[in-house]
Design a protein around this motif. Structure first.
Motif: not given
Lengths: 465, 602
Positions: B24-26, B28, B30, B32, B34-35, B72-74, B447-449, B453
């Motif tokens: 993902r663009y950030d 990170r 992860n 987890r 959700a998608l 969490d943002a922190t 998911l496909p991208t 997609l």
């Protein structure tokens, strides 16, 4: 239920001691008009419609794009209803939502106002521009921003806040999705009940009790905040901030004026705002009675949005016409299936899709004209606003994010309408819509040069003024 | 058909091979995702949405250095271990974020507190996806709308609770006797005693200095201009908006061995919300007053009592309603011509079949997840028996019947479960397989991208006689296959169940080939074999315990919860995957018994 009243009514003012005083009706002019020469835009409205538009109707025709040059152009069939307001309208073609990365519909609505791809939790990774603009312009208004939605939470979201239906994201570091207000009656009561003069003593006593409660609760949250670890404190502080916003809105009672009037009340008793809870993934569970009332609920919502601006309840609003699932029917158009069916579930149906998009243009024309009818003294509400109109994709059958249909209405920040901006230099890389978001922010006096995901933004689009 | 792109370069292929970590663009990474739940390459046809799959891919369990922490943002970065370095000593509790009452919990709590059974919290705005149970502490942002609803709902509850003298009497005996002629001093004493009693219950702990006084001051302020009933209502309204009611604040105490634990009252709250989704009862409050809940044994004793109480069935039902696709069965729309015997009533009965079955397994039978998956019986009422074709059951009451074990075995072959993921008149092996793989094995499928997609379209209904034929592209095209090989084969093995959960041998005149496989590598010859192989896979049990962990702790367990996961998993396995034992074992984990040291969770 509430009835519309005309001018023979009493209004209440706050006296110096904070005691309510009943006064005979006086003429007021609105206090929050843009002074002549004040160049920055003052109001922002974002409108979302689902499913894009008809870029290719299967016979090589683009039914959305105007024909002609920048200032001398003919509106397309889909945009034709906007003819009466075209002089205050910018049509933008050729922009791509390159930052819309993720699931094909979700990424579109996610990036639409944020310019960021879907994050790990499926939601945006930055604030939406309406929230950023709210921190610039919300100074004198009762609430920082207002999010409304019509027939929302369809299909897979089952009425829950979900990447498939989230348009607005907080400017709070975590970019939390903001649930829109769905119940037109509750919105009417909470925004405009102070304009309704009946039963005022009871209303005022209730208001005083509410304020006393919030005052106590505010102190409790403040006290707790000081005793928590950083992560927990953040949550409590966020809650406290919202309580304080609510307290402020209760202090800023709306008073009627030449421009601020009780919106025409609409009976929406057949409309179930929470019907999304009963939705199934494929839109086969239908709610005829709710769908039938969509046109009048939409009008009511738009009227309330316009009056919320005129009454300085807020300076920033957004309106979602359903969500990216769009799994509701259109009985008034004679369409018995849901929108997504015509997008591609039943095979792409360009004729029915065009009917739907044209109807959305009619609604948008209504909104812009309603804003243009509010005289702020020398100019209209529309003139000091920027009204953004967009969708999560362009061609529904391919989910393309190229040539996404964008409209800008109004004259805020010196925006010049009556133009068709679609003739970009094809030798340059395609313009990301992030650039448009930057230029919109610039209209509000924010001079940043990038917004959203940095690698999807090359600077302001320009050309709006 | 598509542009020339090297398969190996496609991020979705890499990600499927890597075990599900799209970038993902950030930047990170992860685990987890959700998608992953929102699933599926079949264009806008997808499976379940509101739940979030936990992720435990095969390659991840080898311990990548991607153990990112919560959203969490922190940025709680307690993760990052590479799979071998972390000390799992006693008393190590890693994450304990502040938890807010969910809609489910708010409804149960106002019912316990005030007898309000109108489920007023349903008016709150949508809860976020989070861990799929609505109680993910990291997905509990506060919107302006939510705060407004807290006000409005509190007004409603308070008004109902003080509407008549009889209602007031239920709040406090003296309150029911207050009339216009009552001496003000008597009235005030009544108000104060009500506050001291009611607020302590609502805050779920003894009142601190000044707390009763500030509410009495509010009551007095209002009483100056309004009736006694209104002043009492105002107190209730304020309490229902208080942070001490809405949030489960845990300040903790230090025990005899110098470790931080929830206080007796805080532990009572942990226990009651875990097992009952509601506030503590009188017995729990009494236990909280002693040192009982500061010992592991004391906690276990109360946990056993709460689990044995009928109130725990509500929570168990809630859990399975969210894990399995069974909550919308009565609104499944099917073509009456194709499926003349299906109806909303049958759908509702199927939900009850599954819930009654699970209740029996857990509370009346061996209680193991293995039994749930491989039972040779189910529960039906008269109409459902007729629907499925079972003899000897009549009337509305649910009774146990034996299955034809050449056709069905256990929970995942029940009609509601196999029909619940399907939202058209045709079966979709992708959504069925995906649900099984993602929810029962906790294998995340991205998911496909991008370019993939753009090309994705659902198959035409007439493109093949059987589902296997219609979805052939998923196995023929290597780009699709990289991910679809993980889920389609499980769905193919369920093709003998049609879109309304009934058995069929053929589809469109063609004999159904129900061979398939699980992503664990096991080949299966049909649905019953699928269930046996599913029940034999160790991932099935660690996945089940993960879901209960997420639900119990109100989080999404990730790489930073390695120690916790080990504690739960070993207890579950040692008990022979006994579900009651799992729930009790959760209360004996460090994460449940202790609090993080100050600074550990920032």
């Amino acid at each position: 239920m509430k009835k519309q009243r005309t001018h023979s009514r009493r209004i209440f003012l706050r006296g110096a001691a904070g005691v309510a005083i009943a006064m005979p009706w006086l003429e007021f002019t609105s206090t929050s008009k843009a002074a002549p020469g004040d160049s920055a835009a003052r109001r922002f409205v974002a409108v979302y419609t689902p499913g894009g538009t008809v870029v290719d109707n299967g016979q090589g025709q683009n039914r959305w794009i105007p024909t002609g040059s920048e200032t001398d152009f003919t509106l397309s069939p889909i945009l034709a209803p906007l003819e009466p307001i075209r002089h205050k309208l910018l049509v933008l073609n050729g922009l791509r939502m390159t930052s819309a990365i993720g699931e094909q519909h979700q990424s579109g609505i996610c990036a639409l106002l944020t310019g960021t791809p879907q994050g790990n939790n499926g939601f945006a990774q930055g604030p939406s521009i309406d929230q950023v603009i709210a921190s610039i312009v919300s100074g004198n208004s009762a609430i920082p921003s207002l999010q409304l939605a019509v027939r929302w939470g369809t299909g897979k979201s089952h009425g829950l806040l979900h990447p498939i239906n989230s348009l607005n994201f907080e400017n709070n570091g975590a970019s939390s999705p903001i649930p829109p207000r769905l119940d037109p009656q509750a919105i009417f009561m909470s925004l405009f009940s102070s304009l309704e003069p009946d039963d005022n003593s009871e209303l005022l006593a209730q208001l005083e009790r509410k304020k006393s409660i919030l005052d106590l609760v505010d102190r409790q949250f403040t006290g707790l905040s000081g005793k928590l670890s950083a992560g927990d404190k953040h949550k409590i502080d966020q809650h406290l901030e919202k309580i304080r916003e609510l307290e402020m809105s209760l202090e800023n009672m709306v008073v009627p004026s030449e421009v601020c009037k009780l919106p025409q009340w609409v009976d929406t008793s057949g409309y179930n705002p929470g019907t999304g809870i009963n939705a199934d993934d494929n839109g086969q569970v239908k709610d005829q009675s709710t769908d039938e009332q969509i046109p009048q609920v939409g009008r009511f919502m738009m009227d309330m949005l316009v009056m919320a601006l005129a009454c300085d309840v807020t300076n920033v609003g957004s309106l979602q016409w359903t969500d990216t699932e769009a799994k509701h029917t259109f009985p008034w158009l004679g369409l018995a299936q849901h929108h997504h069916y015509y997008q591609h579930d039943g095979g792409f149906r360009p004729v029915e899709c065009e009917q739907i998009y044209t109807w959305y243009s009619e609604q948008h024309a209504y909104l812009l004209q309603a804003m243009d009818a509010v005289d702020m003294g020398g100019h209209t509400l529309l003139d000091e606003s920027v009204v953004f109109f967009g969708s999560e994709l362009s061609q529904p059958s391919s989910h393309s994010k190229n040539d996404v249909p964008f409209l800008l209405g109004g004259g805020g920040g010196g925006m010049r309408g009556g133009r068709f901006l679609g003739h970009f230099d094809l030798s340059l890389p395609a313009r990301s819509h992030n650039n448009l978001l930057v230029s919109i922010l610039n209209l509000f006096g924010d001079n940043r040069q990038t917004f959203g995901a940095p690698d999807h933004c090359t600077g302001p689009l320009g050309g709006l003024t | 058909m598509r542009g020339e792109v090297s398969i190996a370069e496609l991020p979705e292929v890499r990600s499927c091979l890597d075990g599900g970590k799209p970038t993902r663009y950030d930047a990170r990474v992860n685990t987890r995702i959700a998608l992953g739940v929102l699933v599926l390459a079949t264009a806008c046809y997808s499976g379940r949405t509101a739940d979030q799959a936990a992720t435990e891919t095969d390659s991840h369990s080898q311990g990548d250095a991607s153990g990112d922490a919560s959203g969490d943002a922190t940025g709680d970065e307690t993760g990052g271990e590479t799979g071998d370095a972390l000390e799992c000593g006693p008393g190590l509790a890693e994450n304990s974020p502040l938890r807010r009452l969910t809609k489910f919990e708010y409804n149960n709590t106002v019912q316990a507190l005030l007898g309000d059974d109108t489920s007023p919290a349903n008016a709150f705005p949508s809860e976020e996806l989070g861990n799929g149970f609505g109680n993910d502490a990291d997905a509990q942002a506060v919107s302006s709308l939510l705060v407004e609803k807290y006000v409005a709902v509190a007004e409603g509850v308070a008004a109902r609770a003080t509407a008549t003298p009889e209602d007031l009497a239920r709040l406090a005996a003296c309150a029911g006797e207050v009339t216009e002629g009552t001496d003000r001093g008597v009235e005030d004493a009544c108000a104060l005693s009500f506050i001291e009693d009611f607020v302590a219950r609502a805050y779920r702990r003894p009142l601190e200095e000044g707390e009763a006084e500030e509410l009495f001051a509010l009551q007095q302020l209002v009483r100056a201009d309004a009736t006694f009933a209104t002043s009492m209502a105002t107190v209730i309204e304020a309490v229902l908006q208080s942070p001490s009611f809405l949030y489960r604040v845990e300040r903790g105490v230090v025990d005899g061995k110098g470790r931080r634990r929830p206080s007796g009252y805080e532990m009572a709250t942990r226990l009651s919300y875990f097992f009952w989704g509601s506030m503590p009862d009188e017995e729990l409050f009494a236990a909280a007053q002693t040192d009982e809940l500061l010992t592991n044994e004391g906690v276990l004793a109360q946990a056993e009592r709460l689990l044995a109480d009928p109130r725990s069935r509500t929570v168990v039902r809630f859990f399975f309603d969210h894990l399995l696709p069974i909550s919308g069965l009565s609104s499944l729309e099917r073509d009456e011509m194709l499926y003349p015997t299906f109806s909303a009533a049958i759908g509702a009965s199927m939900t009850e079949e599954t819930q009654r079955f699970l209740e029996h397994v857990i509370f009346e039978s061996s209680g193991t997840w293995n039994e749930a998956l491989t039972a040779d019986y189910t529960f039906v009422n008269g109409p459902l028996a007729q629907y499925y074709g079972y003899e000897g059951v009549e009337g509305e009451e649910f009774q146990q019947v034996s299955l034809d074990t050449t056709q069905r075995l256990g929970l995942m072959t029940q009609g509601g479960v196999v029909a619940g993921t399907i939202h058209s008149n045709l079966t979709n092996p992708v959504v069925r397989g995906s649900h099984l793989v993602q929810k029962l094995l906790c294998i995340a499928i991205p998911l496909p991208t991008g370019d993939v997609l753009d090309q994705v379209k659902p198959p035409e209904p007439d493109s093949g006689a059987t589902a296997r034929e219609r979805y052939i592209q998923h196995s023929e095209d290597p780009v699709c296959a990289s991910c679809h090989k993980l889920m389609d084969p499980a769905g193919f093995a369920l093709e003998n169940y049609d879109a309304v959960g009934l058995w069929r041998d053929t589809e469109n005149g063609q004999l159904i080939d129900a061979s398939g496989s699980l992503p664990t590598g096991a080949s299966v010859s049909g649905p019953v074999d699928l269930m046996r192989k599913l029940a034999a896979a160790p991932e099935t049990y660690t996945c089940f315990s993960r879901h209960w962990g997420n639900f119990a702790y109100g989080r999404t367990l990730d790489g930073g919860d390695k120690c916790l996961k080990e504690q739960i998993d070993s207890a579950f396995i040692e008990s022979g995957n006994d579900i009651q034992a799992l729930l009790l074992a959760i209360t004996q984990t460090d994460a449940f018994l202790y609090l993080p040291e100050p600074g550990a969770d920032q």
